[in-house]
Motif scaffolding. Structure first.
Motif, PDB file in Angstrom:
ATOM      1  N   LEU A  56       0.838  -1.196   0.000  1.00 39.85           N
ATOM      2  CA  LEU A  56       0.000   0.000   0.000  1.00 39.85           C
ATOM      3  C   LEU A  56       0.869   1.241   0.000  1.00 39.85           C
ATOM      4  O   LEU A  56       1.938   1.256   0.614  1.00 39.85           O
ATOM      5  N   MET A  57       0.374   2.268  -0.642  1.00 41.83           N
ATOM      6  CA  MET A  57       1.023   3.572  -0.544  1.00 41.83           C
ATOM      7  C   MET A  57       0.717   4.111   0.858  1.00 41.83           C
ATOM      8  O   MET A  57      -0.268   3.714   1.480  1.00 41.83           O
ATOM      9  N   ILE A  58       1.554   5.006   1.354  1.00 41.30           N
ATOM     10  CA  ILE A  58       1.425   5.502   2.724  1.00 41.30           C
ATOM     11  C   ILE A  58       0.044   6.114   2.980  1.00 41.30           C
ATOM     12  O   ILE A  58      -0.543   5.906   4.039  1.00 41.30           O
ATOM     13  N   LYS A  59      -0.491   6.830   2.017  1.00 42.29           N
ATOM     14  CA  LYS A  59      -1.814   7.439   2.185  1.00 42.29           C
ATOM     15  C   LYS A  59      -2.881   6.359   2.368  1.00 42.29           C
ATOM     16  O   LYS A  59      -3.753   6.464   3.231  1.00 42.29           O
ATOM     17  N   GLN A  60      -2.804   5.302   1.540  1.00 43.24           N
ATOM     18  CA  GLN A  60      -3.753   4.190   1.653  1.00 43.24           C
ATOM     19  C   GLN A  60      -3.589   3.484   2.996  1.00 43.24           C
ATOM     20  O   GLN A  60      -4.576   3.087   3.624  1.00 43.24           O
ATOM     21  N   LEU A  61      -2.350   3.326   3.417  1.00 48.04           N
ATOM     22  CA  LEU A  61      -2.072   2.668   4.693  1.00 48.04           C
ATOM     23  C   LEU A  61      -2.684   3.461   5.847  1.00 48.04           C
ATOM     24  O   LEU A  61      -3.299   2.885   6.740  1.00 48.04           O
ATOM     25  N   ARG A  62      -2.532   4.772   5.822  1.00 49.09           N
ATOM     26  CA  ARG A  62      -3.125   5.623   6.865  1.00 49.09           C
ATOM     27  C   ARG A  62      -4.643   5.443   6.921  1.00 49.09           C
ATOM     28  O   ARG A  62      -5.223   5.315   7.999  1.00 49.09           O
ATOM     29  N   ILE A  63      -5.284   5.432   5.745  1.00 49.33           N
ATOM     30  CA  ILE A  63      -6.739   5.290   5.681  1.00 49.33           C
ATOM     31  C   ILE A  63      -7.167   3.946   6.247  1.00 49.33           C
ATOM     32  O   ILE A  63      -8.083   3.858   7.067  1.00 49.33           O
ATOM     33  N   ARG A  64      -6.494   2.858   5.816  1.00 49.63           N
ATOM     34  CA  ARG A  64      -6.854   1.507   6.280  1.00 49.63           C
ATOM     35  C   ARG A  64      -6.606   1.349   7.779  1.00 49.63           C
ATOM     36  O   ARG A  64      -7.386   0.708   8.484  1.00 49.63           O
ATOM     37  N   LEU A  65      -5.521   1.945   8.272  1.00 49.70           N
ATOM     38  CA  LEU A  65      -5.253   1.884   9.708  1.00 49.70           C
ATOM     39  C   LEU A  65      -6.321   2.634  10.491  1.00 49.70           C
ATOM     40  O   LEU A  65      -6.783   2.153  11.535  1.00 49.70           O
ATOM     41  N   ALA A  66      -6.725   3.798  10.016  1.00 48.15           N
ATOM     42  CA  ALA A  66      -7.777   4.571  10.683  1.00 48.15           C
ATOM     43  C   ALA A  66      -9.065   3.753  10.749  1.00 48.15           C
ATOM     44  O   ALA A  66      -9.750   3.727  11.784  1.00 48.15           O
ATOM     45  N   GLU A  67      -9.390   3.054   9.645  1.00 53.40           N
ATOM     46  CA  GLU A  67     -10.589   2.204   9.616  1.00 53.40           C
ATOM     47  C   GLU A  67     -10.470   1.075  10.632  1.00 53.40           C
ATOM     48  O   GLU A  67     -11.420   0.777  11.359  1.00 53.40           O
ATOM     49  N   LEU A  68      -9.307   0.439  10.689  1.00 51.58           N
ATOM     50  CA  LEU A  68      -9.080  -0.658  11.628  1.00 51.58           C
ATOM     51  C   LEU A  68      -9.240  -0.179  13.070  1.00 51.58           C
ATOM     52  O   LEU A  68      -9.914  -0.824  13.876  1.00 51.58           O
ATOM     53  N   ARG A 114     -10.821   2.489  14.145  1.00 46.22           N
ATOM     54  CA  ARG A 114     -12.207   2.918  14.360  1.00 46.22           C
ATOM     55  C   ARG A 114     -13.098   1.702  14.624  1.00 46.22           C
ATOM     56  O   ARG A 114     -13.909   1.705  15.543  1.00 46.22           O
ATOM     57  N   GLU A 115     -12.922   0.649  13.828  1.00 42.15           N
ATOM     58  CA  GLU A 115     -13.715  -0.572  14.003  1.00 42.15           C
ATOM     59  C   GLU A 115     -13.450  -1.238  15.350  1.00 42.15           C
ATOM     60  O   GLU A 115     -14.345  -1.840  15.930  1.00 42.15           O
ATOM     61  N   SER A 116     -12.245  -1.120  15.839  1.00 42.79           N
ATOM     62  CA  SER A 116     -11.903  -1.751  17.123  1.00 42.79           C
ATOM     63  C   SER A 116     -12.158  -0.829  18.309  1.00 42.79           C
ATOM     64  O   SER A 116     -11.964  -1.235  19.453  1.00 42.79           O
ATOM     65  N   GLY A 117     -12.576   0.416  18.031  1.00 43.65           N
ATOM     66  CA  GLY A 117     -12.882   1.352  19.109  1.00 43.65           C
ATOM     67  C   GLY A 117     -11.660   1.964  19.773  1.00 43.65           C
ATOM     68  O   GLY A 117     -11.762   2.509  20.872  1.00 43.65           O
ATOM     69  N   LEU A 118     -10.518   1.869  19.127  1.00 43.45           N
ATOM     70  CA  LEU A 118      -9.287   2.413  19.679  1.00 43.45           C
ATOM     71  C   LEU A 118      -8.941   3.735  19.014  1.00 43.45           C
ATOM     72  O   LEU A 118      -9.350   4.007  17.890  1.00 43.45           O
ATOM     73  N   ALA A 119      -8.165   4.527  19.720  1.00 43.69           N
ATOM     74  CA  ALA A 119      -7.703   5.792  19.157  1.00 43.69           C
ATOM     75  C   ALA A 119      -6.721   5.491  18.027  1.00 43.69           C
ATOM     76  O   ALA A 119      -5.889   4.578  18.147  1.00 43.69           O
ATOM     77  N   PRO A 120      -6.797   6.228  16.928  1.00 43.35           N
ATOM     78  CA  PRO A 120      -5.900   5.957  15.793  1.00 43.35           C
ATOM     79  C   PRO A 120      -4.441   6.271  16.131  1.00 43.35           C
ATOM     80  O   PRO A 120      -4.150   6.992  17.084  1.00 43.35           O
ATOM     81  N   LEU A 121      -3.567   5.706  15.327  1.00 54.13           N
ATOM     82  CA  LEU A 121      -2.141   5.984  15.486  1.00 54.13           C
ATOM     83  C   LEU A 121      -1.856   7.437  15.112  1.00 54.13           C
ATOM     84  O   LEU A 121      -2.392   7.936  14.122  1.00 54.13           O
ATOM     85  N   GLU A 122      -1.007   8.043  15.875  1.00 57.09           N
ATOM     86  CA  GLU A 122      -0.543   9.377  15.501  1.00 57.09           C
ATOM     87  C   GLU A 122       0.486   9.211  14.393  1.00 57.09           C
ATOM     88  O   GLU A 122       1.097   8.154  14.236  1.00 57.09           O
ATOM     89  N   GLU A 123       0.692  10.263  13.620  1.00 59.04           N
ATOM     90  CA  GLU A 123       1.624  10.220  12.491  1.00 59.04           C
ATOM     91  C   GLU A 123       3.017   9.770  12.937  1.00 59.04           C
ATOM     92  O   GLU A 123       3.646   8.948  12.275  1.00 59.04           O
ATOM     93  N   LYS A 124       3.473  10.278  14.056  1.00 58.62           N
ATOM     94  CA  LYS A 124       4.808   9.914  14.564  1.00 58.62           C
ATOM     95  C   LYS A 124       4.870   8.421  14.903  1.00 58.62           C
ATOM     96  O   LYS A 124       5.868   7.765  14.615  1.00 58.62           O
ATOM     97  N   GLN A 125       3.802   7.878  15.484  1.00 52.31           N
ATOM     98  CA  GLN A 125       3.762   6.450  15.806  1.00 52.31           C
ATOM     99  C   GLN A 125       3.811   5.608  14.537  1.00 52.31           C
ATOM    100  O   GLN A 125       4.490   4.582  14.491  1.00 52.31           O
ATOM    101  N   LEU A 126       3.073   6.047  13.517  1.00 48.58           N
ATOM    102  CA  LEU A 126       3.079   5.321  12.246  1.00 48.58           C
ATOM    103  C   LEU A 126       4.476   5.320  11.648  1.00 48.58           C
ATOM    104  O   LEU A 126       4.984   4.266  11.244  1.00 48.58           O
ATOM    105  N   GLU A 127       5.120   6.458  11.604  1.00 47.19           N
ATOM    106  CA  GLU A 127       6.477   6.553  11.051  1.00 47.19           C
ATOM    107  C   GLU A 127       7.449   5.691  11.841  1.00 47.19           C
ATOM    108  O   GLU A 127       8.259   4.965  11.257  1.00 47.19           O
ATOM    109  N   GLU A 128       7.363   5.730  13.167  1.00 44.91           N
ATOM    110  CA  GLU A 128       8.255   4.915  14.005  1.00 44.91           C
ATOM    111  C   GLU A 128       7.970   3.428  13.823  1.00 44.91           C
ATOM    112  O   GLU A 128       8.896   2.615  13.782  1.00 44.91           O
TER     113      GLU A 128
END
Length: 163
Positions: free
Chosen positions: A103-115, A117-131
């Motif tokens: 996945l391209m990074i933009k697609q990955l961000r979208i899919r992670l946000a969906e995941l 949201r579905e699990s009821g957890l706060a999304p990853l911050e940009e810094k966490q994703l990069e790390e």
């Protein structure tokens, strides 16, 4: 005593490399399972066959339910490593496992946000994703090919996908 040497078709070798990315443990596991399958077929069941391993043989071995159980130390080890350190690594792997070509990074961000949201957890911050991406990359679990992020070892991707 006659010693059997098992040749592989070039396509079978390419397929094994595609599946394992050259990970020694997984290459050895595939080879062991191929020989085990051959021995069972020829010596236990009494059938004859050419001692050349093909793509179909490799496919049969990796689609056997026992294969992933026998490789559990590798799969569990990589998965467990992703649970430590930077938050979100397992989530990144879950999302990437759904996309063999990455996945391209933009697609990955979208899919992670969906995941998340579905699990009821706060999304990853940009810094966490990069790390998380950098940690997984440093541990040779994922790679960036052009604009796409993907899991390096196809067998591990399949294992994550099926979890």
């Amino acid at each position: 005593m006659r010693r059997l040497i098992f040749p592989y078709t070039p396509d079978a070798l390419d397929f094994i490399y595609h599946l394992t990315a050259g990970q020694p443990y997984l290459v050895q596991l595939v080879g062991f399972q191929l020989v085990r399958r051959y021995n069972d077929f020829v010596f236990e069941q009494g059938h004859s066959r050419d001692p050349v391993f093909t793509v179909d043989d490799v496919d049969a071995v990796i689609n056997d339910s026992e294969f992933y159980q026998r490789g559990r130390y590798y799969f569990d080890g990589v998965w467990g490593q992703a649970a430590r350190g930077v938050a979100g690594q397992q989530a990144i792997l879950k999302v990437l496992a759904l996309h063999p070509d990455g996945l391209m990074i933009k697609q990955l961000r979208i899919r992670l946000a969906e995941l998340f949201r579905e699990s009821g957890l706060a999304p990853l911050e940009e810094k966490q994703l990069e790390e998380g991406l950098e940690t997984l990359k440093r541990h040779d679990v994922i790679q960036q090919k052009g604009d796409y992020w993907q899991i390096i070892v196809e067998l591990f991707r399949r294992w994550v996908f099926n979890q």
